[in-house]
Motif scaffolding. Structure first.
Motif, PDB file in Angstrom:
ATOM      1  N   GLU A  55      63.512 -47.177 -49.468  1.00 53.84           N
ATOM      2  CA  GLU A  55      63.179 -48.052 -48.338  1.00 53.84           C
ATOM      3  C   GLU A  55      61.675 -48.078 -48.135  1.00 53.84           C
ATOM      4  O   GLU A  55      61.001 -47.055 -48.214  1.00 53.84           O
ATOM      5  CB  GLU A  55      63.839 -47.537 -47.046  1.00 53.84           C
ATOM      6  CG  GLU A  55      63.460 -48.381 -45.836  1.00 53.84           C
ATOM      7  CD  GLU A  55      63.965 -47.850 -44.478  1.00 53.84           C
ATOM      8  OE1 GLU A  55      64.626 -46.800 -44.463  1.00 53.84           O
ATOM      9  OE2 GLU A  55      63.679 -48.485 -43.467  1.00 53.84           O
ATOM     10  N   THR A  82      62.212 -59.314 -36.940  1.00 51.54           N
ATOM     11  CA  THR A  82      61.024 -58.927 -36.168  1.00 51.54           C
ATOM     12  C   THR A  82      60.102 -58.096 -37.072  1.00 51.54           C
ATOM     13  O   THR A  82      58.886 -58.188 -36.987  1.00 51.54           O
ATOM     14  CB  THR A  82      61.427 -58.095 -34.936  1.00 51.54           C
ATOM     15  OG1 THR A  82      62.238 -57.013 -35.361  1.00 51.54           O
ATOM     16  CG2 THR A  82      62.205 -58.909 -33.947  1.00 51.54           C
ATOM     17  N   SER A  83      60.738 -57.301 -37.949  1.00 52.95           N
ATOM     18  CA  SER A  83      59.993 -56.527 -38.949  1.00 52.95           C
ATOM     19  C   SER A  83      60.599 -56.883 -40.305  1.00 52.95           C
ATOM     20  O   SER A  83      61.530 -57.673 -40.361  1.00 52.95           O
ATOM     21  CB  SER A  83      60.198 -55.033 -38.675  1.00 52.95           C
ATOM     22  OG  SER A  83      61.566 -54.710 -38.810  1.00 52.95           O
ATOM     23  N   THR A 136      69.400 -50.598 -35.547  1.00 51.85           N
ATOM     24  CA  THR A 136      68.008 -50.349 -35.884  1.00 51.85           C
ATOM     25  C   THR A 136      67.845 -48.828 -35.990  1.00 51.85           C
ATOM     26  O   THR A 136      68.638 -48.078 -35.439  1.00 51.85           O
ATOM     27  CB  THR A 136      67.060 -50.887 -34.803  1.00 51.85           C
ATOM     28  OG1 THR A 136      67.304 -50.201 -33.580  1.00 51.85           O
ATOM     29  CG2 THR A 136      67.225 -52.383 -34.601  1.00 51.85           C
ATOM     30  N   ALA A 137      66.822 -48.388 -36.698  1.00 51.28           N
ATOM     31  CA  ALA A 137      66.622 -46.939 -36.846  1.00 51.28           C
ATOM     32  C   ALA A 137      65.141 -46.678 -37.147  1.00 51.28           C
ATOM     33  O   ALA A 137      64.486 -47.552 -37.706  1.00 51.28           O
ATOM     34  CB  ALA A 137      67.478 -46.401 -38.001  1.00 51.28           C
ATOM     35  N   LYS A 166      65.464 -40.855 -41.981  1.00 56.80           N
ATOM     36  CA  LYS A 166      64.666 -40.691 -40.752  1.00 56.80           C
ATOM     37  C   LYS A 166      64.509 -39.241 -40.315  1.00 56.80           C
ATOM     38  O   LYS A 166      63.612 -38.945 -39.523  1.00 56.80           O
ATOM     39  CB  LYS A 166      65.308 -41.479 -39.587  1.00 56.80           C
ATOM     40  CG  LYS A 166      65.769 -42.890 -39.926  1.00 56.80           C
ATOM     41  CD  LYS A 166      64.620 -43.804 -40.287  1.00 56.80           C
ATOM     42  CE  LYS A 166      65.118 -45.185 -40.732  1.00 56.80           C
ATOM     43  NZ  LYS A 166      64.075 -46.041 -41.262  1.00 56.80           N
ATOM     44  N   ASP A 173      70.756 -51.184 -40.052  1.00 55.71           N
ATOM     45  CA  ASP A 173      70.787 -52.637 -40.263  1.00 55.71           C
ATOM     46  C   ASP A 173      70.309 -53.064 -41.651  1.00 55.71           C
ATOM     47  O   ASP A 173      70.967 -53.851 -42.338  1.00 55.71           O
ATOM     48  CB  ASP A 173      69.988 -53.369 -39.169  1.00 55.71           C
ATOM     49  CG  ASP A 173      68.595 -52.795 -38.923  1.00 55.71           C
ATOM     50  OD1 ASP A 173      68.151 -51.930 -39.696  1.00 55.71           O
ATOM     51  OD2 ASP A 173      67.951 -53.208 -37.941  1.00 55.71           O
ATOM     52  N   THR A 199      67.256 -55.569 -32.264  1.00 57.94           N
ATOM     53  CA  THR A 199      66.244 -55.165 -31.290  1.00 57.94           C
ATOM     54  C   THR A 199      66.484 -55.789 -29.921  1.00 57.94           C
ATOM     55  O   THR A 199      66.227 -55.176 -28.885  1.00 57.94           O
ATOM     56  CB  THR A 199      64.841 -55.555 -31.835  1.00 57.94           C
ATOM     57  OG1 THR A 199      64.648 -54.856 -33.066  1.00 57.94           O
ATOM     58  CG2 THR A 199      63.737 -55.190 -30.881  1.00 57.94           C
TER      59      THR A 199
HETATM   60  O1  LIG Z   1      63.321 -49.330 -39.610  1.00 54.03           O
HETATM   61  C1  LIG Z   1      64.359 -49.892 -39.481  1.00 54.03           C
HETATM   62  C2  LIG Z   1      65.424 -49.635 -40.475  1.00 54.03           C
HETATM   63  O2  LIG Z   1      65.103 -48.553 -41.261  1.00 54.03           O
HETATM   64  C3  LIG Z   1      64.623 -50.783 -38.300  1.00 54.03           C
HETATM   65  O3  LIG Z   1      65.970 -50.809 -38.069  1.00 54.03           O
HETATM   66  C4  LIG Z   1      64.090 -52.131 -38.443  1.00 54.03           C
HETATM   67  O4  LIG Z   1      62.738 -52.151 -38.757  1.00 54.03           O
HETATM   68  C5  LIG Z   1      64.374 -52.989 -37.219  1.00 54.03           C
HETATM   69  O5  LIG Z   1      64.426 -54.213 -37.746  1.00 54.03           O
HETATM   70  P1  LIG Z   1      64.693 -55.624 -37.044  1.00 54.03           P
HETATM   71  O6  LIG Z   1      64.432 -55.484 -35.583  1.00 54.03           O
HETATM   72  O7  LIG Z   1      63.736 -56.507 -37.751  1.00 54.03           O
HETATM   73  O8  LIG Z   1      66.136 -55.919 -37.366  1.00 54.03           O
END
Ligand SMILES: O=C(CO)[C@H](O)[C@H](O)COP(=O)(O)O
Ligand SMILES: Nc1ncnc2c1ncn2[C@@H]1O[C@H](COP(=O)(O)OP(=O)(O)O)[C@@H](O)[C@H]1O
Length: 562
Positions: free
Chosen positions: A328, A295-296, A94-95, A207, A273, A13
């Motif tokens: 997921e 972050t997530s 990221t996605a 996605k 990722d 991110t």
């Molecule tokens: O939804 C995702 C994968 O499917 C994102 O890539 C993810 O949530 C981003 O994660 P981070 O910033 O924590 O690496």
């Protein structure tokens, strides 16, 4: 014997991180981080002027190229290996992080005339301004009994591709029409390396509603969204889709010059990722839930069958490793909640104490919060600071802390936030097991397990499951390097399958976090209360969070929810 290496790059991110990996044993010989100069663009566009609305999160594609030009030469230099020994390169991203491009594959935001158009830019995964579109997709999808909905846990998220594309269509028709294609960031950067656009089945499946057997939903579904969207998948989402492990092509001469690598080496198909981290933790069989914690959190697990799991982000055949259904789920904010607390929740005495002791505030808070037993704070929080990705799939939900008194201390709130994120994960584990997807063990990777022991112990106690931790500090980048070795193939010095690569290159740490029975029992009690709050605020019994959001938007003159 000549040693062989690959390079994996993890596009996060805030930064991109490259590792150069020894294929014989997975040793990360060198690593380099390139922070994105423009970071997350959520206030105004880079050229100044245009102010972004709430819930927007954009990125600058130039930052991705900087990572290639800076981090690749840096790892080559640090490792001191000859470029001829590097047999492949692969990236993860990221996605859904997506962008509109022109006929030449150039991002629309690179065109001077479009630089002031928000919809010309990259929409980052956490861009949450397409909730209205997601709601409509879900309503129309349910009405038409579209098969894709069940594969997204019953609800398609505003973070995903079709919601974001439809937002462009609704809000800036010119940019939609100008776009020759919409691409995932991972496919765009991979195309910069190879000179040709190849899509990957991981983001297409998780996605963009694509299914290995059925392809995209029928034109009639898109027509039901809007007649002019009828041909969307055949036009702006066209292109060959390849599975992880396949090569997207080979490195162009130009990119070889810009990176210091040799032209012609294998470039792996783009990846995500979280998904690429699974084999990098050594997980290539069912029953082990991998948590990519940053972050997530993304939660990933393999299974032999396709099941319907409430609120999961997606299930894709071969989506993580070949031969299994990859599931997921996720929490939209975890580390980001702690970052919010650091920015807005600290008292001055804590800041002073950290300064006096010359300690990072996180470390000081962790120490103070660790002194409490489960339940001792008298607090409970819902972890929806960035909405709820799983299991409710609703970005319009928000956070809450219950139990505050005049005696409540900063560190108690901090501990409560850590606990709330663990409860969120427990909900997800429950949803999987209830649907018949086995989860016996947790395996953590990402930045958080290296940063906060207390958090990890709380996760073990709350879920009552042992947590193993990936040995690599750059698990996604290692996974990308492993897939690059498979794309290069055995004949070039790589591996024939991701299973073979995982056996040699992936491992977990010796230390694991084991649940403590007494603490787990107290958390079981508190979790019952969490579940009541979760259902009360999250399943429509009390829509106060949405009402407040609506009132807020009205007061600010923004979009009002229906
Ligand atoms: O939804 C995702 C994968 O499917 C994102 O890539 C993810 O949530 C981003 O994660 P981070 O910033 O924590 O690496
Ligand atoms: N000691 C800590 N305890 C808990 N969270 C932390 C700590 N230090 C940093 N964080 C959080 O970790 C997150 C970054 O995680 P990381 O895995 O490095 O990044 P990314 O998710 O972008 O890949 C940030 O949200 C930050 O607030």
């Amino acid at each position: 014997m000549i040693k062989h290496y690959t390079i994996g790059i993890d596009y996060g991110t805030e930064s991109g991180r490259a590792v150069l990996v020894d294929l014989a044993n997975g040793e990360e010989v060198a690593e380099h981080v390139t922070p994105y100069i423009h970071g997350v663009i959520d206030q105004h566009l880079p050229a100044g002027g245009v102010v972004l609305e709430r819930e927007w999160a954009l990125q600058h594609p130039r930052d991705y190229i900087d990572v290639l030009e800076q981090s690749v030469p840096a790892v080559l230099k640090e490792a001191g290996v000859d470029p001829s020994q590097v047999i492949g390169i692969g990236i993860d991203f990221t996605a859904c992080t997506m962008l509109p491009v022109d006929e030449d594959g150039e991002p629309l935001c690179f065109q001077a005339g479009f630089a002031n158009r928000p919809h010309a830019w990259v929409k980052l995964w956490k861009h949450h301004a397409a909730q209205d579109e997601a709601d409509e997709i879900n309503r129309i999808g349910a009405e038409r009994e579209e098969a894709f909905l069940q594969r997204y846990g019953g609800k398609y998220s505003s973070e995903w591709m079709m919601a974001k594309i439809w937002q462009v269509f609704n809000e800036d028709r010119d940019m939609f029409d100008e776009a020759d294609a919409f691409l995932e960031g991972t496919d765009w950067v991979t195309a910069q390396l190879t000179g040709t656009i190849v899509r990957n089945s991981c983001t297409a499946g998780y996605k963009a509603m694509w299914h290995k057997q059925d392809g995209y939903p029928d034109d009639a579904f898109f027509e039901a969204l809007h007649p002019d969207l009828r041909r969307l998948t055949a036009t702006k989402l066209r292109g060959e889709i390849r599975a992880p492990g396949e090569a997207a092509g080979s490195l162009t001469k130009e990119m070889a010059e810009r990176t210091g690598l040799l032209p012609g080496i294998a470039v792996a198909v783009g990846n995500v990722d979280a998904h690429v981290s699974v084999p990098a933790t050594g997980v290539v069989t069912p029953g082990k839930l991998v948590m990519a914690m940053g972050t997530s959190i993304c939660h990933l697990v393999l299974a032999e069958e396709e099941k319907e799991v409430e609120g999961m982000c997606g299930v894709v055949e071969d989506g993580i490793v070949p031969g299994y259904y990859g599931y997921e789920a996720g929490q939209s904010a975890v580390g980001d909640i702690f970052a919010w607390f650091m920015e807005h929740g600290l008292t001055s005495d804590l800041v002073d104490e950290a300064k006096q002791k010359n300690r990072p505030i996180h470390a000081l808070l962790e120490e103070k919060a660790a002194a409490y037993q489960p339940g001792e704070t008298g607090l409970l929080a819902l972890d929806w600071w960035n909405g709820n990705r799983s299991t409710l799939v609703d970005t319009n939900l928000s956070g809450i802390i219950i139990g505050m008194t005049l005696q409540t201390k900063s560190e108690e709130i901090y501990r409560t936030l850590l606990e709330a994120t663990a409860f969120g994960t427990k909900k997800i584990v429950e949803a999987f097991t209830k649907a018949g997807v086995e989860v016996n063990e947790l395996v953590a990777c990402g930045g958080l397990p290296q940063k906060n022991n207390l958090l990890m112990q709380i996760f073990a106690d709350v879920t009552n499951l042992e947590i193993k931790v990936a040995a690599s500090k750059q698990t996604p980048a290692l996974g990308a390097a492993m897939y690059a070795s498979v794309a290069a193939g055995e004949a070039a010095g790589g591996y024939s399958t991701i299973f073979a690569a995982a056996e040699k290159m992936a491992r977990v740490q010796e230390k694991s976090y084991k649940p403590n029975a007494e603490r787990a029992q107290v958390y079981e009690e508190i979790y019952k209360e969490y579940s009541k709050l979760h259902d009360y605020f999250g399943r429509g019994e009390n829509d106060v969070m949405k009402t407040l959001r609506s009132v807020r938007d009205k007061a600010k003159g923004g979009t009002v929810l229906a």
